[in-house]
Design an enzyme around this catalytic site. Sequence first.
Site: not given
Length: 215
Positions: A191-194, A11
């Site tokens: 977003p983007n695991r950041l 997700k």
Amino acid sequence: MMQEDLSKYRKSYEKWELLEANVPDNPIQLFQTWFYEVEENGGVDETNAMSVSTIGLDGFPKTRVVLLKKYTYEGFIFYTNYLSEKGKAMTQNPNVCLSFFWASMERQVIIKGVAEKLAENLSDGYFESRPLGSKLGAVVSPQSEVIPSRKFLEEELKKLEEIYTDEVPRPEYWGGFLVRPQSIEFWQGRPNRLHDRIRYTLTDDYDWKIERLAP
Ligand SMILES: Cc1cc2nc3c(=O)[nH]c(=O)nc-3n(C[C@H](O)[C@H](O)[C@H](O)COP(=O)(O)O)c2cc1C
């Protein structure tokens, strides 16, 4: 062999952000804001459900869910049986971790702190406010002990119902714990695991130090 690959559960977290510029000096204020934002954004079942991890007498950590019943600048309060597995664990080692995951908000809060038994008059006050059935349930259940059957509980309850029809005194083995926080970490999915992670740590002079952690 049974195997279930869950790698497609993935997700992107895009709803909110957590920036140093917008956080208050005191983490309890941010906790309050986040708590109310769960409600304001559609709510969830049991917003106040939290995991409590303790170090057990067997040396293993154990996590279970309880309901947060109050929070103040002093800390976080929940109620339980003092002779339960968690009760005995906290009596021996009061260092605990509380955590909340509000999936709808893509947020997690992790609190490390030290648990102490709540003042008796406060436990009395809360016990008094519970419905009769919950009071009797608390009295009757030797929480975390092995019992012979469900029938055992029901029969014990029946006996108590004959004794107490109105006033039920709080048993001394049931009451609150106050967890005084030493650090509180706020995790906001991005977003983007950041993801954003902001951690507050209590300093020796009772100030809160604010730091950003890598996701
Ligand atoms: C949503 C939810 C709320 C719960 N609330 C409490 C609570 O407030 N106090 C409590 O003692 N147990 C509560 N429980 C039960 C605990 O998870 C746990 O089974 C029980 O306290 C015994 O834990 P222990 O044997 O590790 O001490 C709750 C469970 C769930 C799923």
